[in-house]
Design a protein around this motif. Structure first.
Motif, short mmCIF file in Angstrom:
data_model
loop_
_atom_site.label_atom_id
_atom_site.label_comp_id
_atom_site.label_asym_id
_atom_site.label_seq_id
_atom_site.Cartn_x
_atom_site.Cartn_y
_atom_site.Cartn_z
N PHE A 196 0.84 -1.19 0.00
CA PHE A 196 0.00 0.00 0.00
C PHE A 196 0.88 1.24 0.00
CE2 PHE A 196 -2.21 3.20 2.77
CZ PHE A 196 -3.07 3.66 1.77
N PHE A 197 0.72 2.07 -1.01
CA PHE A 197 1.50 3.31 -1.14
C PHE A 197 0.63 4.48 -0.77
CE2 PHE A 197 5.50 2.44 -3.45
CZ PHE A 197 5.34 1.08 -3.65
N TYR A 198 1.25 5.44 -0.08
CA TYR A 198 0.52 6.68 0.20
C TYR A 198 1.50 7.84 0.15
CZ TYR A 198 -2.67 10.00 2.26
OH TYR A 198 -3.46 11.09 2.46
N VAL A 199 1.21 8.79 -0.72
CA VAL A 199 2.05 9.98 -0.92
C VAL A 199 3.53 9.64 -1.01
CG1 VAL A 199 2.06 12.43 -0.42
CG2 VAL A 199 0.41 11.00 0.70
N ASP A 257 5.19 7.10 -0.07
CA ASP A 257 5.77 6.19 0.92
C ASP A 257 5.10 4.83 0.83
OD1 ASP A 257 7.64 7.84 2.31
OD2 ASP A 257 5.91 8.93 3.10
N LEU A 258 5.90 3.81 1.11
CA LEU A 258 5.32 2.49 1.28
C LEU A 258 4.80 2.43 2.71
CD1 LEU A 258 4.84 -0.45 0.44
CD2 LEU A 258 7.12 -0.96 1.31
N ILE A 259 3.48 2.29 2.86
CA ILE A 259 2.91 2.30 4.20
C ILE A 259 2.90 0.89 4.78
CG2 ILE A 259 0.86 2.85 5.57
CD1 ILE A 259 2.19 5.29 4.35
N GLU A 260 2.43 -0.05 3.96
CA GLU A 260 2.33 -1.40 4.50
C GLU A 260 2.51 -2.42 3.39
OE1 GLU A 260 -1.08 -2.01 6.91
OE2 GLU A 260 -0.69 -4.15 7.21
N TYR A 261 3.13 -3.51 3.74
CA TYR A 261 3.32 -4.60 2.78
C TYR A 261 3.05 -5.90 3.50
CZ TYR A 261 5.87 -8.25 0.33
OH TYR A 261 6.20 -9.42 -0.28
N GLY A 262 2.39 -6.81 2.82
CA GLY A 262 2.18 -8.10 3.45
C GLY A 262 1.40 -9.01 2.53
N PRO A 263 1.15 -10.25 2.98
CA PRO A 263 0.32 -11.15 2.20
C PRO A 263 -1.05 -10.51 2.00
CG PRO A 263 1.40 -12.34 3.97
CD PRO A 263 1.67 -10.90 4.21
N THR A 264 -1.59 -10.67 0.81
CA THR A 264 -2.83 -9.97 0.47
C THR A 264 -3.94 -10.27 1.47
OG1 THR A 264 -2.21 -10.01 -1.84
CG2 THR A 264 -4.54 -9.73 -1.36
N SER A 270 -3.90 -11.09 4.64
CA SER A 270 -3.83 -10.45 5.94
C SER A 270 -3.88 -8.94 5.80
CB SER A 270 -2.58 -10.89 6.71
OG SER A 270 -1.44 -10.69 5.92
N LEU A 271 -3.34 -8.40 4.71
CA LEU A 271 -3.40 -6.95 4.55
C LEU A 271 -4.84 -6.48 4.41
CD1 LEU A 271 -0.93 -4.62 3.04
CD2 LEU A 271 -3.23 -4.38 2.15
N PHE A 272 -5.64 -7.26 3.72
CA PHE A 272 -7.03 -6.82 3.55
C PHE A 272 -7.91 -7.18 4.73
CE2 PHE A 272 -5.89 -6.28 -0.90
CZ PHE A 272 -6.60 -5.13 -1.19
N THR A 273 -7.56 -8.23 5.48
CA THR A 273 -8.44 -8.60 6.59
C THR A 273 -8.02 -7.95 7.89
OG1 THR A 273 -7.12 -10.61 6.77
CG2 THR A 273 -9.23 -10.77 5.60
N LYS A 274 -6.71 -7.90 8.13
CA LYS A 274 -6.29 -7.23 9.36
C LYS A 274 -5.06 -6.36 9.11
CE LYS A 274 -4.71 -11.85 10.83
NZ LYS A 274 -5.33 -12.53 9.68
N PRO A 275 -5.32 -5.20 8.50
CA PRO A 275 -4.20 -4.30 8.23
C PRO A 275 -3.57 -3.78 9.51
CG PRO A 275 -6.29 -3.23 7.76
CD PRO A 275 -6.59 -4.67 8.04
N LYS A 276 -2.26 -3.60 9.49
CA LYS A 276 -1.57 -3.17 10.69
C LYS A 276 -1.63 -1.66 10.84
CE LYS A 276 1.77 -6.98 10.60
NZ LYS A 276 1.70 -7.35 9.16
N GLU A 277 -1.60 -0.97 9.68
CA GLU A 277 -1.56 0.49 9.74
C GLU A 277 -2.95 1.07 9.63
OE1 GLU A 277 1.15 2.57 9.91
OE2 GLU A 277 2.51 0.86 10.20
N LYS A 278 -3.14 2.19 10.35
CA LYS A 278 -4.44 2.84 10.35
C LYS A 278 -4.80 3.36 8.95
CE LYS A 278 -7.17 5.89 13.31
NZ LYS A 278 -8.08 6.19 12.29
N ARG A 279 -3.79 3.94 8.24
CA ARG A 279 -4.07 4.51 6.93
C ARG A 279 -4.47 3.43 5.93
NH1 ARG A 279 1.09 8.24 6.33
NH2 ARG A 279 1.77 6.59 7.72
N THR A 280 -3.83 2.26 6.07
CA THR A 280 -4.21 1.15 5.19
C THR A 280 -5.67 0.79 5.42
OG1 THR A 280 -1.99 0.33 5.60
CG2 THR A 280 -3.48 -1.11 4.39
N GLU A 281 -6.02 0.70 6.67
CA GLU A 281 -7.39 0.32 7.00
C GLU A 281 -8.37 1.35 6.45
OE1 GLU A 281 -7.99 -0.43 11.13
OE2 GLU A 281 -10.15 -0.73 10.88
#
Lengths: 337, 299
Positions: free
Chosen positions: B266-269, B271-278, B280-291
């Motif tokens: 997940f990229f935002y402005v 920066d790479l904000i979060e990276y992970g298996p698809t 888990s990233l979509f079901t339990k994102p670690k970062e607030k912005r990703t969510e």
């Protein structure tokens, strides 16, 4: 958030009232009408102007065309305003076609190379300099180019190109001499070279426009396949730009056909066939500019007008051909989505 | 490689790999080449080896920063999806992976992009060779409009000087089959590439990229200009292709990222904000912005 009635999305009440105001009578009726009338009149007057020119040329030339017939006029090889009063325009038609086509052939690839260089390879500052220089060539009055040709190019070509070739042919291939002709410096070859210089700016500018308008996606697609810079140009740029390049070439041909002053000054002005490579010749514009002052006989003047009419028709055909080929070879849409 | 064999051999084992989530139900029912065999992300087999990797990759355009210090692994024969709002550096990052920025005036790339352990930005590396190994498909279909379908597909082969008709024929057929386009165009290989529909043109672009046998395929929003049906076909195709090539795909469509990818970044402005298996990233994102982004609160 609640929306205040007075300041909705369209701003203040005043702004809203202005926006709702019905358009004034002037705006709706007069302005629109006047604009339409002016535009239509100007548009129609261009058509009328072109048609009027053709009609006048035909009318003035009709005496000659009646006398010899159109086909007889353009295929007649004798142009004798002094004794027989027989007028055939074929020598000038021949001279025009040969010099223009040869000029296009000479200038086409160099012009495209220059366009590719300035569009794709040259750093911006250099491209700007080259572009301006090329535009300068187009801006120089053709009489100036003619006088440069008379005093610089023609003598130089005579001494360094024509004479050596002529003496070589004289010694080893005498059969070539009639084709080569008298190497006096003023003749078909010199006129062709000057013509080719004069049309380079048109071919270059139109080719460059066509190259610049190739979508960046096309270039990137070929880059992404592992194409080098030249391969991108060959594979994606030139094929995509072919319509524009072709149109540029044909419009340059049109310029060459109509070019008068420089050609009249350099071609040697000989009204009778056979023409030879180095020897004197004439083109349709050159014969008109050379003889219109001396044309005392009605038939002579009418014949010059008929030459003008023929030139008009040829120019029309060339322009229509350019339009047709551009449409046929241009890439429509390219990526259809 | 024989695609048909590899598919048919996969079909019986399909249920083992398929998971219920993030997959279309139709996938297993059909047997044709164009349907997904739907190997679920990261399940059922050991993690693939790393194929590419970026270290502190930054791209500047003049004085503005396109992408900032992005370090990401790209695994072999997996799909990495790059998601994020517009203008946040996904495409910029993608284009750094096969040195497309070399062509942009004023673009500067720092950091490294490793392909099989070698930095593709090393001075002795020829970018032309890199682009043959790392193919690319663009947002808009880009058939060469003056070339026939056939010539479009083999354009990359002709660049390397392959002229033998039988080799070209074979590769053309293989690539068109891989791109699931062969059946539709086999009778009119000599008609212009631009005569195809938008979705077919995009598959033609994919076939053309596949013809040079790339190891990695970069896709820059390959379905954003296509209708839903063509989009489905391309997504099915991605499932097929990842058995043979590594894929990095930029997408605006989060459902698409969820459907096709194994890993998501997940990229935002910039920066790479979060990276992970698809998953888990979509079901339990670690970062607030990703969510916030994946739940549609911005972007």
């Amino acid at each position: 958030m609640t929306l205040d009635n007075d300041t909705s999305i369209n701003g203040s009440k005043e702004a809203r009232e202005l926006l709702r105001r019905p358009p004034s009578a002037l705006y709706r009726w007069l302005g629109d009408r006047i604009f339409a009338v002016v535009v239509v009149m100007l548009g129609v007057s261009i058509i009328a102007l072109a048609a009027g020119m053709a009609i006048v040329l035909y009318g003035e030339g009709s005496a000659a065309l009646r006398q010899f017939g159109f086909l007889g006029f353009v295929s007649g090889t004798t142009w004798d305003p002094a004794v027989q009063l027989v007028f055939g325009a074929f020598p000038f038609l021949f001279g025009t076609v040969v010099t223009s086509v040869a000029a296009l052939l000479i200038s086409f690839f160099p012009a495209i190379a220059v366009a590719i260089f300035t569009a794709e390879y040259a750093p911006r500052w250099l491209a700007a300099i080259i572009d301006n220089l090329i535009q300068l060539i187009a801006a120089v009055p053709s009489v100036v180019i003619g006088i440069w040709g008379i005093f610089v190019l023609a003598p130089w070509m005579r001494d360094n190109v024509y004479l050596p070739i002529f003496t070589w042919a004289e010694a080893s291939h005498p059969a070539l001499l009639p084709i080569l002709g008298n190497p006096m410096g003023y003749g078909m070859a010199t006129a062709t070279i000057v013509l080719s210089l004069m049309i380079v700016p048109y071919t270059t500018a139109l080719t460059k426009d066509a190259i610049k308008s190739v979508p960046v996606e096309q270039r990137e697609a070929s880059r992404a396949l592992g194409a080098t810079k030249w391969e991108v140009i060959r594979m994606a740029v030139l094929p995509y730009a072919r319509g524009g390049i072709l149109a540029g070439a044909i419009l340059s041909l049109g310029r060459a056909i109509g070019e008068t002053m420089a050609v009249a000054m350099l071609i040697g002005n000989k009204n009778t066939l056979p023409f030879s490579i180095f020897g004197a010749g004439a083109t349709m514009p050159s014969v008109i500019v050379n003889e219109f002052r001396e044309a005392v006989e009605t038939l002579h003047l009418s014949s010059l007008m008929a030459v003008g009419f023929t030139l008009f028709v040829i120019a029309l055909i060339v322009n229509l051909a350019a339009a047709y080929l551009t449409r046929k070879f241009s890439i429509k849409g390219g990526q259809v989505v | 490689m024989n695609l048909i064999q590899s598919i048919t051999s996969k079909v019986p084992t399909l249920p083992l790999f398929a998971t219920s989530e993030s997959r279309q139900a139709s996938g297993a029912a059909e047997v044709k080449t164009s349907t997904g065999t739907n190997t679920a992300p990261g399940t059922g087999k050991a993690e693939n080896k790393m194929r590419m990797e970026t270290h502190d990759l930054s791209v500047h355009y003049g004085s503005t920063m396109g992408v900032r210090n992005v370090s990401l692994p790209i695994y072999d024969k997996q799909v990495l999806a790059l998601i994020g709002p517009s203008g946040c550096g996904k495409t910029t990052y993608l284009r750094a992976l096969n040195r497309m920025h070399d062509l942009t005036r004023g673009a500067r790339v720092t950091g490294s992009v490793m392909l099989d352990g070698k930095n593709i930005y090393d001075s002795e590396i020829n970018p032309v060779i890199i682009r043959r190994r790392i193919g690319m498909v663009f947002q808009k279909p880009t058939p060469f409009p003056t070339m026939s379908i056939y010539d479009n597909v083999v354009a990359g082969l002709k660049l390397v000087g392959i002229r033998k008709r039988n080799v070209l024929d074979e590769v053309c057929e293989r690539a068109l089959k891989q791109a699931a386009l062969f059946d539709e165009v086999k009778d009119r290989l000599n008609s212009p590439g631009s005569s195809l529909s938008g979705g077919q043109q995009q598959r033609l672009s994919i076939a053309r990229a596949l013809a040079v046998d790339p190891e990695v395929m970069l896709m820059d929003e390959p379905t954003s200009s296509l209708d839903p049906q063509s989009t489905n076909r391309i997504e099915d195709l991605i499932h097929e292709l990842k058995k043979q090539v590594t894929i990095v795909i930029v997408t605006h469509n989060m459902q698409q990222a969820a459907r096709v990818s194994d890993k998501t970044a997940f990229f935002y402005v910039g920066d790479l904000i979060e990276y992970g298996p698809t998953n888990s990233l979509f079901t339990k994102p670690k970062e607030k912005r990703t969510e916030e982004y994946i739940t549609g609160q911005f972007g």
